[in-house]
Motif scaffolding. Structure first.
Motif, PDB file in Angstrom:
ATOM      1  N   VAL A 196      -0.650   9.946  -1.026  1.00  0.00           N
ATOM      2  CA  VAL A 196      -1.501   9.030  -0.275  1.00  0.00           C
ATOM      3  C   VAL A 196      -0.610   8.055   0.494  1.00  0.00           C
ATOM      4  CG1 VAL A 196      -3.287   7.253  -0.424  1.00  0.00           C
ATOM      5  CG2 VAL A 196      -3.342   9.230  -1.962  1.00  0.00           C
ATOM      6  N   PRO A 197      -0.826   7.857   1.789  1.00  0.00           N
ATOM      7  CA  PRO A 197       0.024   6.943   2.572  1.00  0.00           C
ATOM      8  C   PRO A 197       0.053   5.544   1.968  1.00  0.00           C
ATOM      9  CG  PRO A 197      -1.385   8.239   4.018  1.00  0.00           C
ATOM     10  CD  PRO A 197      -1.860   8.501   2.620  1.00  0.00           C
ATOM     11  N   ALA A 198       1.224   4.907   2.070  1.00  0.00           N
ATOM     12  CA  ALA A 198       1.383   3.565   1.500  1.00  0.00           C
ATOM     13  C   ALA A 198       0.404   2.571   2.085  1.00  0.00           C
ATOM     14  CB  ALA A 198       2.821   3.084   1.710  1.00  0.00           C
ATOM     15  N   THR A 203      -4.566  -1.115   0.371  1.00  0.00           N
ATOM     16  CA  THR A 203      -5.919  -1.659   0.505  1.00  0.00           C
ATOM     17  C   THR A 203      -6.591  -1.865  -0.851  1.00  0.00           C
ATOM     18  OG1 THR A 203      -6.993   0.526   0.684  1.00  0.00           O
ATOM     19  CG2 THR A 203      -6.193  -0.479   2.718  1.00  0.00           C
ATOM     20  N   TYR A 204      -5.966  -1.407  -1.940  1.00  0.00           N
ATOM     21  CA  TYR A 204      -6.571  -1.504  -3.263  1.00  0.00           C
ATOM     22  C   TYR A 204      -6.032  -2.701  -4.029  1.00  0.00           C
ATOM     23  CZ  TYR A 204      -8.218   3.224  -2.337  1.00  0.00           C
ATOM     24  OH  TYR A 204      -8.821   4.312  -1.765  1.00  0.00           O
ATOM     25  N   GLY A 205      -6.924  -3.375  -4.725  1.00  0.00           N
ATOM     26  CA  GLY A 205      -6.534  -4.476  -5.584  1.00  0.00           C
ATOM     27  C   GLY A 205      -6.475  -4.089  -7.049  1.00  0.00           C
ATOM     28  N   GLN A 227       6.087   3.278  -5.678  1.00  0.00           N
ATOM     29  CA  GLN A 227       6.833   3.794  -4.539  1.00  0.00           C
ATOM     30  C   GLN A 227       6.379   3.148  -3.236  1.00  0.00           C
ATOM     31  OE1 GLN A 227       9.608   5.243  -5.989  1.00  0.00           O
ATOM     32  NE2 GLN A 227       9.459   6.802  -4.413  1.00  0.00           N
ATOM     33  N   ALA A 228       5.095   2.809  -3.179  1.00  0.00           N
ATOM     34  CA  ALA A 228       4.554   2.169  -1.977  1.00  0.00           C
ATOM     35  C   ALA A 228       4.788   0.662  -1.976  1.00  0.00           C
ATOM     36  CB  ALA A 228       3.056   2.468  -1.860  1.00  0.00           C
ATOM     37  N   GLY A 229       5.350   0.135  -3.066  1.00  0.00           N
ATOM     38  CA  GLY A 229       5.587  -1.296  -3.162  1.00  0.00           C
ATOM     39  C   GLY A 229       4.309  -2.107  -3.283  1.00  0.00           C
ATOM     40  N   VAL A 230       3.291  -1.543  -3.936  1.00  0.00           N
ATOM     41  CA  VAL A 230       1.985  -2.199  -4.045  1.00  0.00           C
ATOM     42  C   VAL A 230       1.785  -2.687  -5.478  1.00  0.00           C
ATOM     43  CG1 VAL A 230      -0.500  -1.946  -3.752  1.00  0.00           C
ATOM     44  CG2 VAL A 230       1.062  -0.681  -2.265  1.00  0.00           C
TER      45      VAL A 230
END
Length: 341
Positions: A196-198, A203-205, A227-230
């Protein structure tokens, strides 16, 4: 002006929504609250179910206009130089009632005074005034810096109001997603976040796992977000009970500082619930349990106003037999605990 100086600040806050025991829904609202002398102003106004005008779900142009209004860069919205400080979380209609105050400037200072509960164009200060609240005099530099940070995007009151649902029971996930969307929280369902793109993951909390999701699947999802830094909140679903899961997700999405929450503690053991609240407020306790056939049973076990402090509330043993869970709600917080055995 005789008012002593008070400190002024802002902090993210939440009006807890959810699926109620009678089947009704309450809208979830994220907003920015006013912190006066280190304490949310809302909590100084008794048990009030309301939000500030600085809500995260209003269009940006309206949000900016609200900030500029509090900075006295626009005409007051109400007669007598009055501004809405807190309003109805469902419709924001003055007819439902709102806390208003006069905001004016004295030299470089900003003063909030004459707080009142208002339902029409002309508040009755003698009858509906908040006597003993204010006036508050704020240093101009501090006041402008706090509100100016909102315009610069430095304070986010409720971004990423979406949750990713991961589980094996499609029917439960579908009902949960529908309930979340009704109260204003976006929800998507998947079993695999790989690839799934970063930008989409950001957009998810929160991410909510069902009980059937394996440890390897959970680890893979966490790795995708890392990996997405989220940075997201992870929710371990306690049981396939929609109102219970909604409450867990609402708590996970609450980004307000712990020390500024109204409901700060919930434990459930030995036939009683332990509750701690920071200001007088209405508390609702609801028990959910699964029987041996995995049918859901719901019981309202307490609904009343508690004073600030710690409280021990007895629980009906019929409501907490077997696998059971307790949900505690106030107007601004929700906590969930499994019943300890």
């Amino acid at each position: 002006m005789s008012a002593e100086y008070a400190t002024f600040g802002l902090a993210p806050a939440m009006r807890a929504g959810g699926v109620l025991a009678n089947g009704d829904y309450r809208a979830h609202r994220d907003f920015v609250d006013f912190i006066v002398d280190g304490r949310p102003l809302l909590y100084q106004l008794s048990d009030l179910d309301a939000v500030s005008p600085l809500a995260s779900d209003v269009p940006p142009a309206i949000f900016i206009a609200q900030v500029q209004s509090l900075l006295l860069e626009a005409d007051p919205p109400l007669e007598g130089g009055r501004y809405v400080i807190y309003g109805c979380p469902e419709c924001e209609d003055l007819a439902c009632g709102a806390v208003t105050a006069v905001i004016d400037r004295h030299g470089d200072d900003f003063v909030w005074r004459d707080f009142a509960w208002q339902t029409d164009d002309h508040p009755d200060l003698e009858r509906n005034g908040y006597h003993g609240i204010g006036p508050f005099r704020f240093h101009g530099d501090q006041y402008r810096a706090a509100l100016g940070s909102l315009l610069a995007g430095a304070v986010a009151g409720g971004e990423r109001r979406r949750v990713l649902l991961i589980g094996a029971r499609a029917a439960v996930l579908g009902k949960l997603a529908a309930a979340l969307r009704i109260i204003g929280i976006g929800a998507d369902i998947t079993r695999d976040a790989t690839g799934v793109p970063a930008d989409e993951l950001r957009t998810y909390g929160a991410v909510a796992f069902g009980r059937a999701v394996t440890e390897q699947e959970r680890a893979d999802v966490r790795h995708s977000f890392e990996q997405a830094g989220v940075d997201v909140a992870y929710v371990e679903g306690l049981a396939p009970i929609v109102p219970l899961l909604v409450a867990q997700i609402e708590n996970a999405l609450d980004r307000s500082p712990q020390e500024q929450r109204r409901l700060t503690r919930l434990v459930a053991a030995d036939g009683e619930a332990g509750i701690e609240v920071t200001s007088p407020c209405r508390v609702q306790l609801t028990a959910y349990r699964l029987d041996r056939l995995y049918r859901t049973h719901m019981h309202e076990v307490f609904d009343g106003v508690l004073e600030a402090g710690r409280h021990r509330l007895p629980l009906d043993t019929r409501a907490t037999r077997g696998e059971s869970f307790i949900v505690a709600r106030t107007s601004g917080s929700v906590l969930v605990e499994a019943m300890a055995r």
